[in-house]
Design an enzyme around this catalytic site. Sequence first.
Site, PDB file in Angstrom:
ATOM      1  N   HIS A  17      -8.157  -5.483   0.360  1.00 49.69           N
ATOM      2  CA  HIS A  17      -6.427  -4.619   0.778  1.00 49.69           C
ATOM      3  C   HIS A  17      -5.636  -5.022   2.160  1.00 49.69           C
ATOM      4  CE1 HIS A  17      -3.977  -0.892  -0.116  1.00 49.69           C
ATOM      5  NE2 HIS A  17      -4.221  -0.535   1.167  1.00 49.69           N
ATOM      6  N   SER A  55       0.765  -1.355   0.071  1.00 49.89           N
ATOM      7  CA  SER A  55      -0.039  -0.230  -0.322  1.00 49.89           C
ATOM      8  C   SER A  55       1.018   1.254   0.142  1.00 49.89           C
ATOM      9  CB  SER A  55      -1.334  -0.119   1.487  1.00 49.89           C
ATOM     10  OG  SER A  55      -1.430   1.270   1.731  1.00 49.89           O
ATOM     11  N   ASP A 100      -9.943  -5.234  -3.891  1.00 47.36           N
ATOM     12  CA  ASP A 100      -9.205  -4.404  -3.286  1.00 47.36           C
ATOM     13  C   ASP A 100      -9.469  -3.316  -3.235  1.00 47.36           C
ATOM     14  OD1 ASP A 100      -7.033  -2.556  -2.087  1.00 47.36           O
ATOM     15  OD2 ASP A 100      -6.044  -3.318  -2.480  1.00 47.36           O
TER      16      ASP A 100
END
Length: 405
Positions: free
Chosen positions: A374, A170, A344
């Site tokens: 995620h 991320s 996601d």
Amino acid sequence: FTPTMKILIAALLFLSVWTCVQCKEPYDPDVKHNFTEIIETKGYPCETHKVITEDGYILTIFRIPYGVQNTSQPRPPVLIQHGLLDSSFTWIFNEPYESISYILADSGFDVWMGNSRGNTYSKEHVNMSSDSKEFWEFSWDQMAEYDFPAMVNYIQNETGYPNIGYIGHSQGSLEVFASLSENPSFATNLNSFIAFGPIVKVGHITNRLLLRMADFDTQYIFELFGLKQFFPANKYINDVVGPDFCRDTPELCDDIIQFLCGWHFGAFNNSRMQVMAAHEPGGTSVQNMAHFAQNIKKDNFVHYDYNTPEENMKHYGQDTPPAYNFSNYPSDILPTSLFYGSHDELADPQDVAWLIANIPTIPYYAQEINLYAHLDYVWDYEAHTLFYPKVIEILSSHAHNTMKD
């Protein structure tokens, strides 16, 4: 917090007290362990290192220098970097045979786990207090400009290796894409870059929290959340309320995580939710959240907007924040691999498709993982069979380039 969020928090506190009164189950021992103790009680060594950035922030990075199943030398170093609102804890959430940090150590790597400025483990500065407003005046711009290169250079100096492997989840991937778009030559310090849930543009994000923040003007975000920390760790919640609640009602605990981070489809170990509650969230600055909100609203890849031409001029020498030039990203010399999920909410498949279409050269490897969201890349206890073997294969194929002279 909005009235709805206040009601939700109050309800959760009530449920926590009600359920913990009735519960007789003991805590998982890791609830009371600190970071190094969690690792050491699994039989692995753990070191704590402090990295000072060029602008004076003191970052804590943890090291697993070798594994239980593999103590061979030499061991090529790899830095693994957490995502938004997270910390290095994310890499040790699951059991050793399920967590990428331990798996890397047992596969012959020297594992370093970074922590971005302002999270639980990186709240120090050489001359500013974390109680000051000035300490929190940063976003992922500064993580890209200062934190990422400082950690890489520190590991190089400690190990003697001319370049290292890197895994970013991320925000941990965003730091690299931003940093190397501004300073492509720094790519020679890495031998490979693997992104879990890769982020560059975020215009198609569907996460409810961030979408709601994107509806607000930047000034209102500061009025709503203050000028300092966003979701800081709270000792009472981490020590008592959170672990009790997540021990006794792990499904509800999981629901809260999904509200904040997006729905997950991977297999989470609910028995470890109480451990998560004792160590998360990692926290960040409100300015960092505002920066994400700005990029969602404008669907672009630009520096933080200080909200007035005068402030932007002071920081950038122009009225508006400059864009990152992604065409400068050095994918021709840095093998870049992407693992992304079909579900996601933060690294939306449409935004990842833009990344793949606009990266200057074709990624070294790209894999969409069906039904992945995620947090699944780091918390799914089946990831160690689903895609971690490919991660190890990629890192190992480039590790020969990092042998000491």
